[in-house]
Design a protein around this motif. Structure first.
Motif, PDB file in Angstrom:
ATOM      1  N   VAL A 175       0.839  -1.199   0.000  1.00 41.24           N
ATOM      2  CA  VAL A 175       0.000   0.000   0.000  1.00 41.24           C
ATOM      3  C   VAL A 175       0.875   1.250   0.000  1.00 41.24           C
ATOM      4  CG1 VAL A 175      -1.703   1.328   1.317  1.00 41.24           C
ATOM      5  CG2 VAL A 175      -1.952  -1.151   1.097  1.00 41.24           C
ATOM      6  N   ALA A 176       1.970   1.208   0.787  1.00 40.99           N
ATOM      7  CA  ALA A 176       2.889   2.352   0.832  1.00 40.99           C
ATOM      8  C   ALA A 176       3.455   2.636  -0.554  1.00 40.99           C
ATOM      9  CB  ALA A 176       4.013   2.066   1.817  1.00 40.99           C
ATOM     10  N   SER A 177       3.779   1.567  -1.290  1.00 41.68           N
ATOM     11  CA  SER A 177       4.316   1.724  -2.643  1.00 41.68           C
ATOM     12  C   SER A 177       3.277   2.364  -3.568  1.00 41.68           C
ATOM     13  CB  SER A 177       4.737   0.353  -3.175  1.00 41.68           C
ATOM     14  OG  SER A 177       5.177   0.438  -4.499  1.00 41.68           O
ATOM     15  N   LEU A 178       2.024   1.931  -3.429  1.00 40.17           N
ATOM     16  CA  LEU A 178       0.942   2.502  -4.239  1.00 40.17           C
ATOM     17  C   LEU A 178       0.759   3.984  -3.920  1.00 40.17           C
ATOM     18  CD1 LEU A 178      -1.579   2.264  -6.111  1.00 40.17           C
ATOM     19  CD2 LEU A 178      -2.869   1.569  -4.080  1.00 40.17           C
ATOM     20  N   ILE A 179       0.793   4.324  -2.651  1.00 43.13           N
ATOM     21  CA  ILE A 179       0.576   5.704  -2.215  1.00 43.13           C
ATOM     22  C   ILE A 179       1.627   6.642  -2.799  1.00 43.13           C
ATOM     23  CG2 ILE A 179       0.776   7.209  -0.173  1.00 43.13           C
ATOM     24  CD1 ILE A 179      -0.811   5.043   1.366  1.00 43.13           C
ATOM     25  N   GLU A 180       2.849   6.136  -2.964  1.00 44.13           N
ATOM     26  CA  GLU A 180       3.962   6.976  -3.425  1.00 44.13           C
ATOM     27  C   GLU A 180       4.027   7.129  -4.939  1.00 44.13           C
ATOM     28  OE1 GLU A 180       7.204   4.983  -1.582  1.00 44.13           O
ATOM     29  OE2 GLU A 180       6.645   5.666   0.438  1.00 44.13           O
ATOM     30  N   GLN A 181       3.153   6.408  -5.666  1.00 44.65           N
ATOM     31  CA  GLN A 181       3.151   6.546  -7.124  1.00 44.65           C
ATOM     32  C   GLN A 181       2.830   7.983  -7.519  1.00 44.65           C
ATOM     33  OE1 GLN A 181       0.390   3.693  -8.714  1.00 44.65           O
ATOM     34  NE2 GLN A 181       1.653   1.929  -8.207  1.00 44.65           N
ATOM     35  N   LYS A 182       3.270   8.394  -8.694  1.00 45.52           N
ATOM     36  CA  LYS A 182       3.050   9.763  -9.160  1.00 45.52           C
ATOM     37  C   LYS A 182       1.753   9.855  -9.958  1.00 45.52           C
ATOM     38  CE  LYS A 182       7.034  10.988  -7.456  1.00 45.52           C
ATOM     39  NZ  LYS A 182       7.111  11.739  -6.207  1.00 45.52           N
ATOM     40  N   PRO A 183       0.910  10.846  -9.717  1.00 48.42           N
ATOM     41  CA  PRO A 183       0.986  11.732  -8.551  1.00 48.42           C
ATOM     42  C   PRO A 183       0.599  10.979  -7.280  1.00 48.42           C
ATOM     43  CG  PRO A 183      -1.023  12.163  -9.785  1.00 48.42           C
ATOM     44  CD  PRO A 183      -0.252  11.150 -10.568  1.00 48.42           C
ATOM     45  N   PRO A 184       1.249  11.268  -6.168  1.00 47.79           N
ATOM     46  CA  PRO A 184       1.008  10.501  -4.948  1.00 47.79           C
ATOM     47  C   PRO A 184      -0.370  10.778  -4.339  1.00 47.79           C
ATOM     48  CG  PRO A 184       2.409  12.375  -4.470  1.00 47.79           C
ATOM     49  CD  PRO A 184       2.230  12.355  -5.958  1.00 47.79           C
ATOM     50  N   PHE A 185      -0.832   9.826  -3.545  1.00 47.11           N
ATOM     51  CA  PHE A 185      -2.058  10.044  -2.779  1.00 47.11           C
ATOM     52  C   PHE A 185      -1.748  10.980  -1.612  1.00 47.11           C
ATOM     53  CE2 PHE A 185      -2.998   6.074  -4.944  1.00 47.11           C
ATOM     54  CZ  PHE A 185      -4.335   6.216  -5.288  1.00 47.11           C
ATOM     55  N   GLU A 186      -2.707  11.834  -1.292  1.00 48.30           N
ATOM     56  CA  GLU A 186      -2.494  12.826  -0.219  1.00 48.30           C
ATOM     57  C   GLU A 186      -3.188  12.437   1.078  1.00 48.30           C
ATOM     58  OE1 GLU A 186      -2.897  16.932  -2.318  1.00 48.30           O
ATOM     59  OE2 GLU A 186      -3.973  15.415  -3.493  1.00 48.30           O
ATOM     60  N   GLY A 187      -4.031  11.419   1.021  1.00 49.28           N
ATOM     61  CA  GLY A 187      -4.743  10.966   2.212  1.00 49.28           C
ATOM     62  C   GLY A 187      -5.367   9.611   1.934  1.00 49.28           C
TER      63      GLY A 187
END
Length: 351
Positions: free
Chosen positions: A47-59
């Motif tokens: 999940v952390a890897s997904l969140i950091e994808q561009k553009p990243p998730f903000e919440g």
């Protein structure tokens, strides 16, 4: 704001329907909300890897403190001090009613609640349970009942529905159909009433029980199919669209709930909105919305289910009372507009 939303998305389960509705609320405020199935992720690192994808998730938001919330704690085996993004959680029901009894799961859920910006409980009772079993984070737990909207299919054919469910005979219009709506899994306990209902059907052939819902647990589904086939007056219907299900509810004598555990049953609330009597098992999640002989009927045993259901069929005054009160209860406490406003306010705290 770009948000990740984690939930258990087994087709047409309560959590899936709730998640879709909450996502719509969030997106109506101009945010982007990507809904993903928590079951697709093996670890918080994924999940952390997904969140950091561009553009990243903000919440992020998760339904169910353990199944969804634990995936937002960070990459480390021991929950990280720093989560990747600010997040909020929504109690699923089984997390507070069942998973807190397992020490390892409870420890993880305490970490989730500690780090969440907010938590949502559907009922005051669920919030109170969370405060008893988890490290008290009372100030961040908000009570927001589920918003309810029903829409019955206009072209629905009742006799065709009964025929396809296996119900035959010339007098189908005279039948009293009790509709048990649930995903086929053990916590919903659809087998609980079968023996007692079959005995009642033998005495009164006009009463039938139809079980309808998605086949979530394949092994348990086989068991339900086998036992239903040899239970007189009991039928297992193929899953239908939400609109067709609501149309079937509307034609039924009553909506039945037999669950061992519930967070808040959307089917019960939908039946109330559709002005259908509710006969529900006496468990905390149900008693939060069903008041016996006021907004519905409660039972604690299969035999008591038969007794209260028999009374419902002959006592017109009782039926009218629970239907009117149930409809009023949903209108006053389960407004879709109020739910939308609440989630939009809570998402603003993730900035």
């Amino acid at each position: 704001m770009k948000l990740l939303f984690l939930a258990c998305l087994s087709p047409k389960t309560g959590n899936c329907t709730t998640a879709e509705r909450i996502r719509a609320h969030i997106e109506s405020a101009g945010h982007t909300c990507e809904l993903r199935d928590a079951a697709d992720f093996k670890s918080s690192a994924e999940v952390a890897s997904l969140i950091e994808q561009k553009p990243p998730f903000e919440g992020a938001i998760a339904i169910h403190l353990f199944k969804g919330g634990r995936l937002l704690l960070g990459e480390a085996t021991v929950p990280s001090e720093n989560t990747q993004v600010p997040f909020g959680v929504v109690f699923g029901g089984t997390d507070i009613n069942e998973d807190v009894k397992v020490e390892q799961k409870r420890a993880v859920m305490e970490q989730v609640l500690l780090k969440a910006r907010f938590a949502v409980a559907f009922t005051d009772k669920l919030k109170a349970e969370a405060e008893v079993f988890l490290l008290s984070q009372s100030s961040k737990i908000y009570v927001q009942p589920q918003g309810i909207k029903t829409e019955a299919a206009q072209s629905f054919c009742w006799s065709e529905f009964l025929r396809r469910s296996g119900v035959s005979g010339e007098d189908v219009e005279d039948l009293h159909v009790f509709l048990l709506v649930c995903g086929l899994r053990r916590v919903k306990d659809p087998l609980y009433l079968l023996e007692a209902f079959s005995e009642w059907h033998t005495e009164n052939p006009l009463v039938v029980l139809i079980i309808i819902g998605p086949k979530i647990d394949p092994v348990f589904t086989e068991e339900v199919e086998a036992i239903s086939k040899r239970s007189a007056g009991v039928y297992l219907a193929q899953e239908r669209s939400q609109e067709e299900l609501h149309a079937a509810m509307r034609r039924s004598a009553a909506l039945v709930n037999s669950s061992v555990s519930e967070g808040m049953s959307a089917a019960i609330l939908e039946a109330m909105d559709l002005e259908v009597p509710v006969v529900a098992r006496d468990i905390p999640g149900n008693t939060a919305v069903v008041q016996h002989e006021v907004t519905g009927l409660l039972y604690s045993s299969p035999q008591e289910f038969v007794r209260v259901s028999q009374r419902l069929l002959v006592d017109g005054e009782l039926r009218e009372r629970v239907v009117a009160n149930g409809k009023r209860y949903v209108e006053e406490h389960h407004s879709l507009d109020h739910e939308r406003e609440a989630y939009q306010r809570l998402v603003d705290t993730l900035h």
